[in-house]
Design a protein around this motif. Structure first.
Motif, PDB file in Angstrom:
ATOM      1  N   PHE A 169       0.782  -1.315  -0.027  1.00  0.00           N
ATOM      2  CA  PHE A 169       0.014   0.013  -0.052  1.00  0.00           C
ATOM      3  C   PHE A 169       0.789   1.106  -0.047  1.00  0.00           C
ATOM      4  O   PHE A 169       0.615   2.217  -0.718  1.00  0.00           O
ATOM      5  N   LYS A 170       1.833   1.359   0.856  1.00  0.00           N
ATOM      6  CA  LYS A 170       2.612   2.416   0.978  1.00  0.00           C
ATOM      7  C   LYS A 170       3.522   2.945  -0.106  1.00  0.00           C
ATOM      8  O   LYS A 170       3.543   3.925  -0.881  1.00  0.00           O
ATOM      9  N   LYS A 180      -1.259  10.043   6.183  1.00  0.00           N
ATOM     10  CA  LYS A 180      -0.005  10.210   5.463  1.00  0.00           C
ATOM     11  C   LYS A 180      -0.052   9.853   4.086  1.00  0.00           C
ATOM     12  O   LYS A 180       0.690  10.331   3.279  1.00  0.00           O
ATOM     13  N   TYR A 181      -0.720   8.845   3.629  1.00  0.00           N
ATOM     14  CA  TYR A 181      -0.590   8.223   2.242  1.00  0.00           C
ATOM     15  C   TYR A 181      -1.820   8.598   1.467  1.00  0.00           C
ATOM     16  O   TYR A 181      -1.554   8.344   0.168  1.00  0.00           O
ATOM     17  N   VAL A 182      -2.952   8.581   2.055  1.00  0.00           N
ATOM     18  CA  VAL A 182      -4.295   8.834   1.292  1.00  0.00           C
ATOM     19  C   VAL A 182      -4.415  10.322   0.765  1.00  0.00           C
ATOM     20  O   VAL A 182      -4.703  10.755  -0.432  1.00  0.00           O
ATOM     21  N   ASN A 223       4.283   6.156  -5.185  1.00  0.00           N
ATOM     22  CA  ASN A 223       4.184   6.050  -6.790  1.00  0.00           C
ATOM     23  C   ASN A 223       3.401   7.262  -7.371  1.00  0.00           C
ATOM     24  O   ASN A 223       3.702   7.753  -8.158  1.00  0.00           O
ATOM     25  N   ILE A 224       2.160   7.065  -6.631  1.00  0.00           N
ATOM     26  CA  ILE A 224       1.002   7.911  -7.286  1.00  0.00           C
ATOM     27  C   ILE A 224       1.445   9.297  -6.815  1.00  0.00           C
ATOM     28  O   ILE A 224       1.144  10.198  -7.506  1.00  0.00           O
ATOM     29  N   ARG A 225       1.943   9.555  -5.858  1.00  0.00           N
ATOM     30  CA  ARG A 225       2.438  10.879  -5.278  1.00  0.00           C
ATOM     31  C   ARG A 225       3.485  11.495  -6.043  1.00  0.00           C
ATOM     32  O   ARG A 225       3.501  12.707  -6.399  1.00  0.00           O
ATOM     33  N   LYS A 226       4.428  10.845  -6.327  1.00  0.00           N
ATOM     34  CA  LYS A 226       5.505  11.304  -7.234  1.00  0.00           C
ATOM     35  C   LYS A 226       5.035  11.523  -8.713  1.00  0.00           C
ATOM     36  O   LYS A 226       5.265  12.526  -9.012  1.00  0.00           O
ATOM     37  N   LYS A 227       3.863  10.917  -9.285  1.00  0.00           N
ATOM     38  CA  LYS A 227       3.336  11.096 -10.573  1.00  0.00           C
ATOM     39  C   LYS A 227       2.651  12.475 -10.466  1.00  0.00           C
ATOM     40  O   LYS A 227       2.776  13.276 -11.176  1.00  0.00           O
TER      41      LYS A 227
END
Length: 352
Positions: free
Chosen positions: A286-287, A329-331, A292-296
């Motif tokens: 999940f992390k 933190k992640y979503v 990876n989505i955040r980098k995009k």
């Protein structure tokens, strides 16, 4: 024990076949065979009706593919939509309620409203009784689907049904897997046959052995008790029952452990007294995917459909456990990217 009859003619009743087609075609409207049946429903369903009336139906050949399921390779077997999947749905429309009456309340897989969430909720509910859940026995039945014995399954079906024509049809489906054992993973009817096969073991645990806290998710099972030695004794009894009555074995990796120290890793979650976390391996994946989505997003790149689905799927898992910090933190940081994809792609598709 009540045995059920006069079901076969209800299976090939045209109204039942139409409902079977309606249910079987859900989410499969793009299938060529679905489109074929839709083009002339009366004609194709009449063909199925004649096959069943005249007993000329033969199970088609399976299309076999290998899938990776949580690191394990599994053989997935598919039957053609016409006539096989429609016929299996037609059968289930008449026998599902009968199967359901046989299943214990702790059976939590491949049953409507009794999936992962139900199994997790039962685990949490049982663990409220701290004294009687001091220890946990966790087992996994070895190669469950491939080891279902045809002779035993057919014998069990005859304890439940007395309709000879229905039993003959079920025998054809059971024997469509080569050899003396195994039902195919991927077949709609197989899920119910597998649950039915082991349902008498469930009853034995509850009624004969007096086990209070047990949850079964297909071939995975957890049992709680206050006594470590009792669970070891029970496991030996389970070995005997499964071997003698069902020709099944428990995997060698079974465990008895203190619940409070380790928690119970079951159906994707780690259950502790008073709280529940995402499984460690799932959490790592999940992390990684969220980062990876955040980098995009930070590079002003549009995410793809797979990433959008993955993020929403993980978010769904997080809703059923204690995950405030993970979501924060992640979503939440990638929510703008998810909303953008929905508004620019998904919403447009719906409108179109």
């Amino acid at each position: 024990m009540k045995r059920y009859g006069n079901l076969y003619s209800k299976i090939y009743d045209m109204d039942n076949l139409k409902l079977a087609h309606k249910n079987a075609r859900k989410d499969k409207l793009y299938y060529k065979e679905v489109k074929m049946v839709d083009s002339n429903e009366e004609y194709y369903l009449s063909q199925i009706q004649d096959m069943l009336k005249n007993k000329t139906y033969k199970v088609s050949e399976y299309t076999v593919s290998i899938i990776n399921d949580k690191g394990k390779e599994r053989e997935l077997c598919k039957l053609p939509y016409f006539p096989d999947r429609i016929i299996q749905w037609a059968i289930m429309l008449q026998v599902e309620d009968i199967f359901m009456k046989t299943f214990c309340s702790h059976t939590c897989a491949s049953i409507k409203n009794r999936g992962i969430r139900k199994a997790s909720e039962l685990t949490t509910k049982y663990m409220k009784d701290k004294f009687n859940t001091t220890y946990c026995l966790k087992i996994d039945i070895s190669k469950f689907y491939p080891n279902l014995n045809h002779k035993i399954l057919k014998k069990l079906l005859r304890r439940k049904f007395k309709d000879k024509d229905l039993l003959e049809l079920l025998d054809k489906i059971v024997d469509s897997t080569p050899g003396e054992k195994g039902v195919p993973i991927g077949s709609y009817l197989s899920q119910f046959l597998a649950n039915f096969y082991i349902s008498y073991f469930d009853h034995w645990l509850k009624e004969k052995m007096g086990v209070k806290y047990v949850i079964r998710y297909m071939d995975d099972m957890v049992i709680f008790h206050y006594s470590n030695s009792y669970l070891h004794w029970l496991k030996r009894k389970m070995d005997d029952y499964l071997s003698e009555h069902l020709k099944l074995k428990i995997k060698p990796n079974w465990q008895v452990f203190p619940t409070a120290i380790r928690g119970v890793d079951f159906v994707g979650f780690r259950h502790f007294y008073g709280y529940k976390l995402l499984r460690k391996s799932t959490c790592k994946k999940f992390k990684k995917k969220m980062m990876n989505i955040r980098k995009k997003m930070e590079s002003n790149k549009m995410i793809n459909y797979s990433e959008w689905c993955s993020a929403n799927s993980y978010d769904g898992w997080l809703k059923w456990c204690d995950s405030y910090r993970l979501r924060k933190k992640y979503v939440e940081p990638i929510q703008p990217a998810l909303d953008r994809y929905y508004n620019q792609v998904i919403k447009e598709r719906k409108v179109a």
